[in-house]
Enzyme design. Structure first.
Site, PDB file in Angstrom:
ATOM      1  N   GLU A  41       0.877  -1.162   0.000  1.00  0.00           N
ATOM      2  CA  GLU A  41       0.000   0.000   0.000  1.00  0.00           C
ATOM      3  C   GLU A  41       0.920   1.219   0.000  1.00  0.00           C
ATOM      4  O   GLU A  41       1.805   1.323   0.854  1.00  0.00           O
ATOM      5  CB  GLU A  41      -0.852  -0.021   1.276  1.00  0.00           C
ATOM      6  CG  GLU A  41      -1.905   1.034   1.279  1.00  0.00           C
ATOM      7  CD  GLU A  41      -2.777   1.012   2.541  1.00  0.00           C
ATOM      8  OE1 GLU A  41      -2.760   0.015   3.282  1.00  0.00           O
ATOM      9  OE2 GLU A  41      -3.453   2.030   2.763  1.00  0.00           O
TER      10      GLU A  41
ATOM     11  N   ARG B   6       5.334 -12.867   9.934  1.00  0.00           N
ATOM     12  CA  ARG B   6       6.018 -11.578   9.730  1.00  0.00           C
ATOM     13  C   ARG B   6       7.416 -11.635  10.299  1.00  0.00           C
ATOM     14  O   ARG B   6       7.663 -12.313  11.287  1.00  0.00           O
ATOM     15  CB  ARG B   6       5.279 -10.468  10.494  1.00  0.00           C
ATOM     16  CG  ARG B   6       3.969 -10.094   9.949  1.00  0.00           C
ATOM     17  CD  ARG B   6       3.338  -9.048  10.848  1.00  0.00           C
ATOM     18  NE  ARG B   6       3.682  -7.700  10.438  1.00  0.00           N
ATOM     19  CZ  ARG B   6       3.037  -7.032   9.498  1.00  0.00           C
ATOM     20  NH1 ARG B   6       2.014  -7.592   8.872  1.00  0.00           N
ATOM     21  NH2 ARG B   6       3.379  -5.814   9.181  1.00  0.00           N
TER      22      ARG B   6
ATOM     23  N   LYS C 135       4.780   0.479   9.750  1.00  0.00           N
ATOM     24  CA  LYS C 135       4.789   1.717   8.972  1.00  0.00           C
ATOM     25  C   LYS C 135       4.274   2.889   9.791  1.00  0.00           C
ATOM     26  O   LYS C 135       4.784   4.000   9.683  1.00  0.00           O
ATOM     27  CB  LYS C 135       3.864   1.546   7.765  1.00  0.00           C
ATOM     28  CG  LYS C 135       4.583   1.297   6.476  1.00  0.00           C
ATOM     29  CD  LYS C 135       3.576   1.390   5.352  1.00  0.00           C
ATOM     30  CE  LYS C 135       3.571   0.133   4.535  1.00  0.00           C
ATOM     31  NZ  LYS C 135       2.461   0.041   3.609  1.00  0.00           N
TER      32      LYS C 135
HETATM   33  P1  ATP Z   1       2.840  -2.320   8.216  1.00  0.00           P
HETATM   34  O1  ATP Z   1       2.255  -3.304   9.164  1.00  0.00           O
HETATM   35  O2  ATP Z   1       4.265  -2.000   8.450  1.00  0.00           O
HETATM   36  O3  ATP Z   1       1.992  -1.100   8.022  1.00  0.00           O
HETATM   37  P2  ATP Z   1       1.615  -3.487   5.953  1.00  0.00           P
HETATM   38  O4  ATP Z   1       1.419  -4.936   6.008  1.00  0.00           O
HETATM   39  O5  ATP Z   1       0.424  -2.674   6.230  1.00  0.00           O
HETATM   40  O6  ATP Z   1       2.854  -3.081   6.836  1.00  0.00           O
HETATM   41  P3  ATP Z   1       1.713  -3.336   3.113  1.00  0.00           P
HETATM   42  O7  ATP Z   1       2.156  -2.223   2.283  1.00  0.00           O
HETATM   43  O8  ATP Z   1       0.296  -3.724   3.083  1.00  0.00           O
HETATM   44  O9  ATP Z   1       2.186  -2.992   4.582  1.00  0.00           O
HETATM   45  O10 ATP Z   1       2.638  -4.603   2.885  1.00  0.00           O
HETATM   46  C1  ATP Z   1       2.979  -5.131   1.634  1.00  0.00           C
HETATM   47  C2  ATP Z   1       3.330  -6.576   1.815  1.00  0.00           C
HETATM   48  O11 ATP Z   1       4.425  -6.722   2.721  1.00  0.00           O
HETATM   49  C3  ATP Z   1       2.172  -7.353   2.382  1.00  0.00           C
HETATM   50  O12 ATP Z   1       2.030  -8.552   1.652  1.00  0.00           O
HETATM   51  C4  ATP Z   1       2.580  -7.612   3.803  1.00  0.00           C
HETATM   52  O13 ATP Z   1       2.019  -8.803   4.273  1.00  0.00           O
HETATM   53  C5  ATP Z   1       4.108  -7.675   3.706  1.00  0.00           C
HETATM   54  N1  ATP Z   1       4.730  -7.322   4.981  1.00  0.00           N
HETATM   55  C6  ATP Z   1       4.547  -6.198   5.690  1.00  0.00           C
HETATM   56  N2  ATP Z   1       5.243  -6.231   6.838  1.00  0.00           N
HETATM   57  C7  ATP Z   1       5.916  -7.408   6.851  1.00  0.00           C
HETATM   58  C8  ATP Z   1       6.809  -8.057   7.787  1.00  0.00           C
HETATM   59  N3  ATP Z   1       7.161  -7.469   8.921  1.00  0.00           N
HETATM   60  N4  ATP Z   1       7.307  -9.275   7.459  1.00  0.00           N
HETATM   61  C9  ATP Z   1       6.965  -9.862   6.305  1.00  0.00           C
HETATM   62  N5  ATP Z   1       6.123  -9.314   5.405  1.00  0.00           N
HETATM   63  C10 ATP Z   1       5.594  -8.114   5.660  1.00  0.00           C
HETATM   64 MG    MG Z   2      -1.241  -3.896   4.826  1.00  0.00          MG
END
Ligand code: ATP
Ligand code: MG
Length: 560
Positions: free
Chosen positions: A39, A265, A275
């Site tokens: 995102e 994760r 984020k």
């Molecule tokens: P955050 O929790 O930091 O806001 P998010 O999951 O909302 O991260 P996205 O932009 O939706 O951020 O993430 C893009 C991809 O990265 C998704 O498939 C998500 O599952 C993966 N991702 C995000 N954080 C991690 C992590 N700590 N370890 C592994 N994969 C991750």
């Molecule tokens: Mg997300």
């Protein structure tokens, strides 16, 4: 040791997704297609790097394809700046996405027609409950919800209301489109989830065309299906959404049926990988920006001097499993150090200069010595100008000549030391200013000792680095330490900001570097001998003002 820890670098870490894919290939699957779906509401961090390595790495391993798709269904938070940085990050990590970059918003028309399809099939309805009422109707995990009074609207009325939601006739929050599934389902995600919300925001791709935006759930699986994604790999928090993901695929005229797989994760101790928290650190100026070298953002790590190879090697060393885990920062740093030790050029930089005058070397003369760029690898040689006035590190000298050789392997009056790549010298004298501070050390060189052992009885105590005071150049070195003082900054009581290390950043203005270093291209990493690994700053380093960032020390300092 958690499940995410690397067992060791030689052994392949376990990866349940690869096992699934190998079975699928045996059963006739022709091509593996994955996607990385960020995102664009912030910069990517080390957790995303793992997701990138899992998605692109899996596609590469099985000669498939991986798409880069921006999940831009939430207009108010998304910005072009993030889109650009994310593309830069994926490329920097060494991956190429298949075809053009994709946007969830490219499919908004299709999603809309699929919403109409659900309405026509009696599988969706416009609901006018207020958010408070809706949450009451939803029930709790242990108690079933109640049907919305709007659940029995006719197809015509639903189609008409949805169209008018789309064109902006209604206020935000006044209505939503919901799937008609099961208000008594033990899975809360199936209790008539929201498909569309009214949002009167300008979208970075579609402008003001839409007044409604699809929910994550109504978008994600359909995007996967449109793109022919075979394995939709996400993190564990989406496991509860999987039945809904499949419900949409079963109830819509989708062109393919992807499957969702969830893995744990990646978290690392002594830092935060959310984020939202990273954004807070940036917005409240606790750090200098998203690319502050103390942050675990990809841009920050890059600016710090971590290499893409090291980040990838680290991510690839971790198991892909069904549990979340916390990995030790020391384990991550092992990969950074290993890569830099193998590949970084060696150089000398004096961080805390003290003048050393070689009294038996003529004034104005320059002797050009040479030293290998790397002690083991064939990386050529570099020139080291040797002159009468040099700089050594203040910590490498002590005026107490009674210090034993065992305790202090550095320079003391009357004893011998080797200058790295140059002569063995003997300290003879020192000069102090009015305050008693040592301003100069005088020494004599032992002729014929460059690359040769000194005569009997002149064995040096040790080796120290140096830079010519007249041929060397001045540089700024920025030193970074851990951003947080505690292992789990965002756990426990209080605000994670209370755990910030107040001494995580310092600048050393008056360093001296080998003259060749001014020509270093930005982002080139070096081992400054005896000091650690440093990188020419990506943005601020120039021949006029050399700026180096400390990447990491030579040894692990996390062990207590
Ligand atoms: P955050 O929790 O930091 O806001 P998010 O999951 O909302 O991260 P996205 O932009 O939706 O951020 O993430 C893009 C991809 O990265 C998704 O498939 C998500 O599952 C993966 N991702 C995000 N954080 C991690 C992590 N700590 N370890 C592994 N994969 C991750
Ligand atoms: Mg997300």
């Amino acid at each position: 040791m958690s499940n995410n820890d690397a067992t060791n670098t030689a052994k392949q870490p376990t990866n349940f997704i690869h096992q699934v894919i190998e079975q699928d290939l045996q059963q006739g699957l022709e091509k593996v297609v994955t996607r990385f779906p960020p995102e664009p509401n912030g910069y990517l961090h080390i957790g995303h790097a793992k997701s990138i390595c899992v998605n692109f790495g899996t596609a590469n391993k099985y000669s498939g394809e991986c798409n880069l798709r921006f999940d831009d269904t939430n207009p108010s938070k998304e910005e072009q700046e993030f889109v650009d940085a994310i593309k830069d990050d994926v490329r920097w990590l060494g991956f190429n996405w298949a075809g053009e970059v994709r946007y969830a918003s490219d499919y908004f028309d299709t999603f809309y027609s699929w919403a109409q399809h659900l309405i026509r099939e009696g599988n969706a309805y416009v609901c006018d409950l207020s958010p408070e009422e809706a949450s009451e109707y939803r029930g709790w995990a242990t108690t079933p919800g109640k049907d919305s009074p709007f659940r029995s609207r006719t197809v015509e009325e639903n189609l008409d209301l949805l169209e008018r939601m789309k064109t902006g006739e209604f206020e935000e929050g006044s209505r939503v489109l919901r799937a008609k599934i099961d208000m008594a389902s033990p899975n809360m995600n199936l209790r008539d989830p929201i498909l569309y919300r009214i949002r009167k925001a300008t979208h970075h791709q579609t402008g003001n065309t839409w007044s409604i935006y699809p929910s994550y759930d109504f978008a994600h699986g359909q995007e996967d299906a449109i793109e022919g994604v075979t394995h939709s790999i996400c993190t564990l928090e989406f496991a509860d959404h999987q039945p809904l993901y499949e419900w949409f695929l079963a109830n819509l005229p989708v062109p393919s049926t992807p499957r969702q797989y969830e893995f744990g994760r990646l978290n690392i101790n002594y830092t935060v990988t959310s984020k939202r928290k990273l954004k807070q650190l940036v917005d409240e100026n606790h750090v200098s920006g998203w690319d502050d070298p103390r942050l675990p953002t990809i841009q920050g790590m890059r600016r710090r001097g971590y290499t893409a190879d090291a980040v990838r090697n680290f991510c690839d060393s971790l198991a892909v499993s069904k549990t979340d885990g916390v990995v030790d920062m020391a384990q991550f740093e092992f990969f950074i150090r290993e890569d830099l030790n193998d590949n970084a050029a060696r150089a000398m930089c004096v961080l805390n200069p003290l003048k050393l005058v070689i009294t038996n070397f003529p004034e104005g003369e320059v002797e050009t010595l040479s030293a290998p760029v790397h002690p083991q690898k064939e990386m050529g040689t570099r020139e080291l100008p040797f002159t009468r006035e040099l700089y050594i590190d203040r910590n490498d000298y002590n005026e107490d000549s009674t210090l034993s050789r065992k305790k202090f392997k550095k320079l003391v009056p009357g004893d011998f030391m080797r200058l790295r790549g140059a002569y063995v010298i003997k300290a003879t004298d020192l000069v102090k200013d009015a305050t008693g501070e040592i301003t100069e050390v005088h020494a004599e060189l032992i002729p014929g000792t460059v690359g040769e052992n000194p005569p009997e009885g002149m064995k040096p105590r040790g080796v120290m680095h140096w830079v010519s005071a007249t041929e060397g150049k001045q540089a700024v070195v920025r030193v970074y330490d851990r951003l947080f003082n505690v292992e789990s900054p965002d756990k426990g009581e209080g605000n994670f900001l209370d755990n910030i290390n107040p001494d995580s950043y310092s600048v050393i203005e008056n360093c001296w570097i080998e003259p060749g270093l001014v020509d270093a291209a930005p982002e080139t990493g070096f081992q400054f001998e005896r000091e650690g690994y440093f990188v020419a700053d990506r943005y601020e380093h120039s021949a006029q003002t050399p700026v180096f960032n400390k990447t990491i020390g030579l040894r692990d300092t996390w062990k207590k």
